[in-house]
Design a protein around this motif. Structure first.
Motif, PDB file in Angstrom:
ATOM      1  N   ALA A  21       8.939   0.333   8.210  1.00 54.73           N
ATOM      2  CA  ALA A  21       8.573  -0.412   6.998  1.00 54.73           C
ATOM      3  C   ALA A  21       8.072   0.536   5.916  1.00 54.73           C
ATOM      4  O   ALA A  21       8.311   0.317   4.726  1.00 54.73           O
ATOM      5  CB  ALA A  21       7.508  -1.452   7.326  1.00 54.73           C
ATOM      6  N   ALA A  22       7.377   1.589   6.329  1.00 52.46           N
ATOM      7  CA  ALA A  22       6.857   2.558   5.354  1.00 52.46           C
ATOM      8  C   ALA A  22       8.003   3.287   4.666  1.00 52.46           C
ATOM      9  O   ALA A  22       7.969   3.507   3.451  1.00 52.46           O
ATOM     10  CB  ALA A  22       5.917   3.549   6.034  1.00 52.46           C
ATOM     11  N   ALA A  23       9.026   3.657   5.425  1.00 51.22           N
ATOM     12  CA  ALA A  23      10.179   4.337   4.829  1.00 51.22           C
ATOM     13  C   ALA A  23      10.853   3.412   3.813  1.00 51.22           C
ATOM     14  O   ALA A  23      11.277   3.836   2.735  1.00 51.22           O
ATOM     15  CB  ALA A  23      11.165   4.760   5.912  1.00 51.22           C
ATOM     16  N   ARG A  24      10.929   2.140   4.168  1.00 48.20           N
ATOM     17  CA  ARG A  24      11.524   1.150   3.267  1.00 48.20           C
ATOM     18  C   ARG A  24      10.695   1.020   1.980  1.00 48.20           C
ATOM     19  O   ARG A  24      11.226   1.035   0.864  1.00 48.20           O
ATOM     20  CB  ARG A  24      11.591  -0.197   4.009  1.00 48.20           C
ATOM     21  N   ALA A  25       9.381   0.902   2.135  1.00 48.22           N
ATOM     22  CA  ALA A  25       8.504   0.740   0.967  1.00 48.22           C
ATOM     23  C   ALA A  25       8.507   2.010   0.112  1.00 48.22           C
ATOM     24  O   ALA A  25       8.421   1.937  -1.120  1.00 48.22           O
ATOM     25  CB  ALA A  25       7.087   0.408   1.415  1.00 48.22           C
ATOM     26  N   ALA A  44       0.839  -1.208   0.000  1.00 48.83           N
ATOM     27  CA  ALA A  44       0.000   0.000   0.000  1.00 48.83           C
ATOM     28  C   ALA A  44       0.872   1.255   0.000  1.00 48.83           C
ATOM     29  O   ALA A  44       0.592   2.230  -0.716  1.00 48.83           O
ATOM     30  CB  ALA A  44      -0.933   0.001   1.208  1.00 48.83           C
ATOM     31  N   ILE A  45       1.932   1.218   0.789  1.00 57.60           N
ATOM     32  CA  ILE A  45       2.822   2.389   0.857  1.00 57.60           C
ATOM     33  C   ILE A  45       3.622   2.515  -0.438  1.00 57.60           C
ATOM     34  O   ILE A  45       3.802   3.613  -0.971  1.00 57.60           O
ATOM     35  CB  ILE A  45       3.795   2.266   2.051  1.00 57.60           C
ATOM     36  N   ALA A  46       4.104   1.389  -0.944  1.00 56.62           N
ATOM     37  CA  ALA A  46       4.907   1.432  -2.171  1.00 56.62           C
ATOM     38  C   ALA A  46       4.083   1.986  -3.336  1.00 56.62           C
ATOM     39  O   ALA A  46       4.599   2.740  -4.167  1.00 56.62           O
ATOM     40  CB  ALA A  46       5.433   0.032  -2.509  1.00 56.62           C
ATOM     41  N   ALA A  47       2.799   1.627  -3.386  1.00 53.77           N
ATOM     42  CA  ALA A  47       1.940   2.114  -4.474  1.00 53.77           C
ATOM     43  C   ALA A  47       1.748   3.622  -4.376  1.00 53.77           C
ATOM     44  O   ALA A  47       1.808   4.338  -5.383  1.00 53.77           O
ATOM     45  CB  ALA A  47       0.587   1.405  -4.432  1.00 53.77           C
ATOM     46  N   ALA A  48       1.514   4.120  -3.157  1.00 55.75           N
ATOM     47  CA  ALA A  48       1.364   5.565  -2.978  1.00 55.75           C
ATOM     48  C   ALA A  48       2.670   6.273  -3.331  1.00 55.75           C
ATOM     49  O   ALA A  48       2.673   7.311  -4.005  1.00 55.75           O
ATOM     50  CB  ALA A  48       0.957   5.877  -1.535  1.00 55.75           C
ATOM     51  N   ALA A  49       3.781   5.694  -2.906  1.00 58.47           N
ATOM     52  CA  ALA A  49       5.089   6.296  -3.191  1.00 58.47           C
ATOM     53  C   ALA A  49       5.333   6.359  -4.693  1.00 58.47           C
ATOM     54  O   ALA A  49       5.858   7.351  -5.218  1.00 58.47           O
ATOM     55  CB  ALA A  49       6.192   5.491  -2.514  1.00 58.47           C
ATOM     56  N   SER A  50       4.932   5.319  -5.390  1.00 63.11           N
ATOM     57  CA  SER A  50       5.145   5.279  -6.835  1.00 63.11           C
ATOM     58  C   SER A  50       4.373   6.391  -7.535  1.00 63.11           C
ATOM     59  O   SER A  50       4.899   7.071  -8.422  1.00 63.11           O
ATOM     60  CB  SER A  50       4.721   3.909  -7.380  1.00 63.11           C
ATOM     61  N   VAL A  87       2.397   7.592   4.408  1.00 61.26           N
ATOM     62  CA  VAL A  87       2.318   6.448   5.338  1.00 61.26           C
ATOM     63  C   VAL A  87       0.904   5.898   5.475  1.00 61.26           C
ATOM     64  O   VAL A  87       0.719   4.810   6.026  1.00 61.26           O
ATOM     65  CB  VAL A  87       2.905   6.772   6.738  1.00 61.26           C
ATOM     66  N   THR A  88      -0.094   6.634   4.983  1.00 62.83           N
ATOM     67  CA  THR A  88      -1.460   6.098   4.978  1.00 62.83           C
ATOM     68  C   THR A  88      -1.870   5.652   3.573  1.00 62.83           C
ATOM     69  O   THR A  88      -3.058   5.458   3.308  1.00 62.83           O
ATOM     70  CB  THR A  88      -2.467   7.141   5.511  1.00 62.83           C
ATOM     71  N   GLY A  89      -0.920   5.494   2.682  1.00 62.21           N
ATOM     72  CA  GLY A  89      -1.221   4.946   1.362  1.00 62.21           C
ATOM     73  C   GLY A  89      -2.064   5.861   0.495  1.00 62.21           C
ATOM     74  O   GLY A  89      -2.736   5.401  -0.429  1.00 62.21           O
ATOM     75  N   SER A  90      -2.044   7.159   0.806  1.00 63.01           N
ATOM     76  CA  SER A  90      -2.816   8.150   0.040  1.00 63.01           C
ATOM     77  C   SER A  90      -4.258   7.695  -0.187  1.00 63.01           C
ATOM     78  O   SER A  90      -4.732   7.576  -1.324  1.00 63.01           O
ATOM     79  CB  SER A  90      -2.133   8.447  -1.297  1.00 63.01           C
ATOM     80  N   GLY A  91      -4.944   7.444   0.907  1.00 62.98           N
ATOM     81  CA  GLY A  91      -6.352   7.060   0.837  1.00 62.98           C
ATOM     82  C   GLY A  91      -6.586   5.564   0.855  1.00 62.98           C
ATOM     83  O   GLY A  91      -7.710   5.114   1.059  1.00 62.98           O
ATOM     84  N   HIS A  92      -5.516   4.796   0.672  1.00 63.93           N
ATOM     85  CA  HIS A  92      -5.659   3.336   0.662  1.00 63.93           C
ATOM     86  C   HIS A  92      -4.574   2.713   1.524  1.00 63.93           C
ATOM     87  O   HIS A  92      -3.556   2.247   1.015  1.00 63.93           O
ATOM     88  CB  HIS A  92      -5.611   2.812  -0.776  1.00 63.93           C
ATOM     89  N   PRO A  93      -4.769   2.690   2.847  1.00 64.09           N
ATOM     90  CA  PRO A  93      -3.705   2.267   3.765  1.00 64.09           C
ATOM     91  C   PRO A  93      -3.434   0.765   3.775  1.00 64.09           C
ATOM     92  O   PRO A  93      -2.493   0.330   4.420  1.00 64.09           O
ATOM     93  CB  PRO A  93      -4.222   2.730   5.130  1.00 64.09           C
TER      94      PRO A  93
END
Lengths: 448, 448
Positions: free
Chosen positions: B177-181, B145-151, B317-323
């Motif tokens: 883990a969020a920083a890693r993702a 979820a975090i990696a997708a928001a980061a992308s 860190v909250t997955g931009s609406g999708h945590p």
């Protein structure tokens, strides 16, 4: 058995690295400038509740106390900070001796809160207080978000028990904290073994669809489960055909079957049918557990259904649409020196952006109407009005670095039930609205 | 220095309790029924992407490998399970010897995925595989979820660097883990020291408003920071008046000032003004960092602004609406025995609720068009068509219990850039839409 002594990773050797780098660089700069020891007051508060929510719930206070106690810089951490050049030698030396020796006051865990409530007040030198910002906010922002969602769900469920089962939907250690916060917010049990181990929360769980699919026939799976766990177990009845599964379940376990679980479909309709079928089969005491993507609204919509317990996963651990709170940790007052007699000067960011704060060391009290129902959150600086003296909300949590307010988790859970019960009835309406009581400010310093 | 050896709590002594209780009760029942050793295949997949998203990003694979390796039941854990009566003596004995000895295949970390993609395939006995469900899903659902928001954010930022600074908005270990993702998804740095310590991600950070408020004058704060951290530091210029702060900052640090940070207000407008002012003051190389409640849309809206870096917290860190993602772990095939020669029978839940799965052990490949752009995610059982043989997505991660695919985090980060770059251009549109390529199914067993 004291589970806290058993070494689960939730109880970490040091919390000092759960920290944004700028806390340490600010420390270094303040040490060099001679301002690090200025007596300071930081407060945690939020400018707003999540959109439409009527109240917030303080979650995580107990974990904050653990985090502050464990906030130490050991050799490995200091080596990392030195090798990366994050801070200089004098700062490393200062960190090696770090122990928080100040005072912390706060709303006790389980208490409700509103915009502007000074949830936590951390007092000491600038240096010792600023370092704690990140980890305190991490814990309170996460745990309070889950506790608030749990509270709404437990209101919606009435007296029916709620099972926390969201571990698979959130970070594996966030899941442990979420189970803890859910318990504070009114949940009865958790599926998460680590939460049972670390916090003593009752754990539950019996089987998934995979168990039925492993076996050649659904009947074989049910028999295997009853053989192993006894007839009081919960059988999952929606892998193939629910009606056939319920019949098979009662045949295998007898009318003393503990419960059936329904994890898909139109729960309202299916629950009614299953109840009728169970009753016709003589399994009148067999309970019905439902567990399919529930949130507080779905729970409320099942109020009239013959449901005995709800299992909640995703929506609980993601705060039912609000996975974090917007709590901030702000310097609100500081003196010119470390001298306890030096005057505390209120300070606040003053920009035109709306991100302003209110300076000054604050107290808070909840004013009640003549029926004993909360009617305002009163936040002030200066003396506390006499009529509010016994309604104050902040209690001392840490005194001179020593934790003075540890309590069992059940105390926080009971406090929450009482605090919510003292709010106007509209607090537990699920629809969107304003905070259920207003926040009033008293004796604020001029200009803020 | 191998940070993995330094004992940060992220590397936990055992992951075995990050487990839903029903995994253990299913084990007990299967042991008793004699079905526990049946050869089984479990798969992780999602039925849908979060609403409107064009692609998913696999995050957490490296953490899954750590979790599987550390999945052990030590004496303290066994004592807990026994004393609570969660499982019986034969099961405890079985758990004491537990080591995963099967095989795991999966999409490598950083790869993109679509509805139905078999992201991870776990093969072994039912008993050894079923236990891993909860912790595998916790990690993949959170980190992806975090990696997708980061992308999405890194697409929106173009080549400008992104700073992860959300630690205070999520659980303190979820933050790591969020920083890693986020790094996998394209972020450049993090404020989280634990993430720097544990994963070697570059860390950044200089000061907050509290540091300015600690000092009698903004100028004193700037001077203290420059004295301690050098003129290449980043000064925060929106505590009082931005224009005055920028002037003071350049006076104190000189035109070689590293950067200014703006944390509030109309960033587009303020960034333009500050850029002009900096240029007029001769600070033409001083960068502008913006950090106020950014998400991918806000980042995109600043594309034409003179901004040099973005700091992102809450929305990352909250997955931009999708945590969380909606990944599930399902038994898709099993044999009648442990015999490697026994036929694997596809299995699947068959209900009318929409929560169905597709049985059978699957492969996946990404079909490209003649320009080398992805045009379909092809998922199948049975033989892989020759033209897709070299486009297969699953790689072996664990073989006979041994991890065979460890890699540096940068490999996952680079893989993500390449995988995203191979998607149709509309993948990086931020607006809501359908998955950017369809999922096609081949050779599925009849009836599924």
């Amino acid at each position: 058995m004291n589970t806290a002594d058993l070494g689960l990773p939730v109880e970490v050797p040091s919390t000092a690295l759960f920290t944004d780098q700028y806390e340490l660089t600010m420390l270094q700069a303040a040490l060099k400038a001679g301002t690090a020891e200025r007596r300071s007051v930081f407060e945690v508060f939020t400018r707003r509740l999540p959109h439409g929510r009527r109240y917030g719930v303080v979650g995580g206070t107990g974990r904050v106390l653990d985090a502050v106690t464990n906030f130490r810089f050991d050799a490995a951490v200091l080596a990392f900070l030195g090798e990366r050049g994050i801070v200089d030698e004098p700062t490393l030396k200062w960190l090696a001796d770090y122990r928080f020796q100040g005072d912390i006051w706060g709303y006790p865990e389980g208490e409700v809160y509103f915009p502007g409530s000074p949830l936590l007040r951390v007092e000491g030198s600038f240096a010792e207080c600023v370092l704690l910002e990140t980890v305190i906010l991490s814990i309170l922002n996460h745990d309070s978000a889950i506790a608030a969602a749990a509270s709404r769900m437990s209101s919606a469920a009435g007296g029916r028990p709620l099972i926390e089962m969201g571990a698979r939907r959130t970070h594996e250690l966030a899941a442990v904290a979420a189970a803890r916060a859910a318990y504070v917010g009114g949940f009865a049990t958790t599926s998460d073994l680590a939460a049972g181990f670390r916090y003593g929360i009752p754990t539950v769980g019996t089987s998934a669809h995979a168990f039925t699919l492993l076996h050649d026939q659904e009947r074989d799976a049910f028999r295997a489960q009853v053989d192993a766990l006894g007839p009081d177990t919960t059988l999952l009845v929606d892998t193939y055909d629910v009606e056939e599964a319920v019949r098979t379940a009662v045949e295998v376990a007898g009318p003393g079957l503990g419960a059936v679980r329904i994890d898909s479909g139109d729960l309202l309709l299916v629950a009614h049918r299953v109840r009728q079928q169970l009753d016709e089969l003589g399994a009148t005491k067999t309970r019905i557990v439902v567990t399919s993507d529930l949130d507080e609204y779905a729970i409320a919509s099942l109020a009239a259904a013959p449901v005995d317990a709800y299992g909640v996963g995703t929506q609980l651990v993601t705060g039912s649409g609000h996975p974090t709170c917007s709590m901030v940790y702000k310097l609100v007052a500081r003196a010119e020196s470390a001298d306890p007699a030096a005057e505390l000067v209120p300070v606040a960011k003053k920009s035109s952006s709306g991100k302003t704060s209110i300076g000054g060391r604050k107290w808070a009290a909840r004013r009640l109407d003549k029926y004993g129902v909360a009617e305002a959150e009163v936040v002030g600086t200066g003396p506390v009005p006499e009529e509010l003296a016994d309604r104050q909300l902040l209690v001392q949590l840490v005194k001179g670095g020593e934790v003075v307010a540890r309590e069992p988790l059940d105390a926080a859970r009971e406090r929450h039930i009482a605090a919510r019960g003292n709010l106007p009835l509209s607090a537990t309406q699920l629809s969107r609205g304003e905070p259920v009581i207003p926040t009033e400010y008293l004796h604020l310093p001029s200009g803020s």
